[in-house]
Enzyme design. Structure first.
Site, PDB file in Angstrom:
ATOM      1  N   PHE A  38       9.442 -11.554 -11.970  1.00  0.00           N
ATOM      2  CA  PHE A  38       9.182 -10.276 -12.633  1.00  0.00           C
ATOM      3  C   PHE A  38      10.462  -9.567 -13.061  1.00  0.00           C
ATOM      4  CE2 PHE A  38       9.173  -8.870  -8.186  1.00  0.00           C
ATOM      5  CZ  PHE A  38       9.928  -7.725  -8.235  1.00  0.00           C
ATOM      6  N   ILE A 106       3.070 -13.629  -4.279  1.00  0.00           N
ATOM      7  CA  ILE A 106       1.699 -13.126  -4.157  1.00  0.00           C
ATOM      8  C   ILE A 106       0.745 -14.011  -4.954  1.00  0.00           C
ATOM      9  CG2 ILE A 106       2.385 -10.718  -3.749  1.00  0.00           C
ATOM     10  CD1 ILE A 106       1.989 -10.215  -6.748  1.00  0.00           C
ATOM     11  N   HIS A 122       4.385  -9.871   1.036  1.00  0.00           N
ATOM     12  CA  HIS A 122       3.978  -8.893   0.025  1.00  0.00           C
ATOM     13  C   HIS A 122       2.492  -8.971  -0.294  1.00  0.00           C
ATOM     14  CE1 HIS A 122       8.434  -8.908  -1.419  1.00  0.00           C
ATOM     15  NE2 HIS A 122       8.260  -8.219  -0.326  1.00  0.00           N
ATOM     16  N   CYS A 130     -11.511  -2.891  -1.327  1.00  0.00           N
ATOM     17  CA  CYS A 130     -11.796  -1.463  -1.401  1.00  0.00           C
ATOM     18  C   CYS A 130     -10.863  -0.756  -0.417  1.00  0.00           C
ATOM     19  CB  CYS A 130     -13.247  -1.205  -1.022  1.00  0.00           C
ATOM     20  SG  CYS A 130     -13.611   0.552  -0.811  1.00  0.00           S
TER      21      CYS A 130
HETATM   22 ZN   LIG Z   1     -15.937   0.379  -0.385  1.00  0.00          ZN
END
Ligand SMILES: [Zn+2]
Length: 248
Positions: A38, A106, A122, A130
């Site tokens: 990156f 990752i 990482h 969530c």
């Molecule tokens: Zn949730």
């Protein structure tokens, strides 16, 4: 025999005589799988600014910016295949020689190659969760939602924010992974460093920890690192080429 051939031969012997090997990998091991570092020029990261974790939490507008970058990034990740350097590490784990891989990556490519003992400093971009109830999805499922026009995906269950399971800028390092990594580095007899410039804290500490614990160091990176002087061998070469030669 020239110096390079001699060094390869000696590094092979060193690897052959080691029984507790730990690999430390950075973005450089995945460039030959088509994933750009990156920091490299002309990449996706030049067109988008980094949205920190705090900014991600703060506003819908920031999350749209974050996810539009991911939407471009994810297809490349889903298509990427492990290269010979990843496969060489899988072979070493299968032989019982490689205890752990500590990775800054990752991309999940070590696991795709077959490695099981991977410590991800990482996190991973291959799943998303969530932030409220921890319900988890594959990144492919989230990509489908992004492509269907869901610009800031929320949890189907509790309507919490969804974020890839990566450690974002502004998010603290995972405590458990860090502890495992320190332990692995401190107890190995050989640390194979592949594809990191060792410029970023705290990741660059692991070769030092291994060295202080009496381990030998073998470095494979396209460019020189600040710790090359500690390494028994330091190859500024393609990771695939060297790893294949060391393990065949
Ligand atoms: Zn949730």
């Amino acid at each position: 025999m020239n110096t390079y051939t001699q060094q390869i031969k000696q590094a092979r012997t060193l690897l052959g005589n080691s029984s507790r090997v730990v690999a430390f990998s950075g973005a450089g091991i995945s460039t030959e799988s088509g994933l750009s570092d990156f920091r490299s020029k002309g990449g996706l990261w030049e067109r988008y600014r980094i949205v920190t974790f705090q900014e991600f939490l703060a506003s819908h507008k920031n999350r749209i910016e974050y996810w539009s970058m991911r939407r471009e990034l994810i297809p490349g990740l889903l298509n990427a295949q492990p290269n010979p350097a990843h496969h060489a590490l899988a072979k070493l784990e299968e032989e019982g020689k490689l205890l752990n891989i500590i990775t800054q990556n990752i991309d999940g490519l070590h696991q795709s190659a077959g490695n099981k003992k991977v410590i991800e400093l990482h996190g991973t971009n291959m799943t998303a969760s969530c932030l409220t109830c921890n319900l988890q999805w594959s990144i492919a499922e989230i990509q489908k939602r992004l492509e269907a026009g869901d610009l800031d995906p929320h949890c189907n269950d509790c309507n919490g924010l969804i974020k890839p399971d990566t450690v974002s800028f502004g998010q603290s390092m995972p405590v458990e992974a860090m502890e495992q990594a320190y332990q692995a580095a401190a107890s190995c007899d050989l640390l194979l460093m592949i594809g990191s410039s060792l410029e970023v804290q705290p990741a660059n500490q692991f070769p030092l920890v291994a060295h202080q614990g009496g381990a030998s160091l073998v470095f494979i990176n396209r460019t020189a690192t600040p710790y090359d002087h500690l390494a028994t061998f330091s190859f500024t070469e393609s990771a695939s080429k060297i790893m294949r030669t060391l393990t065949e």
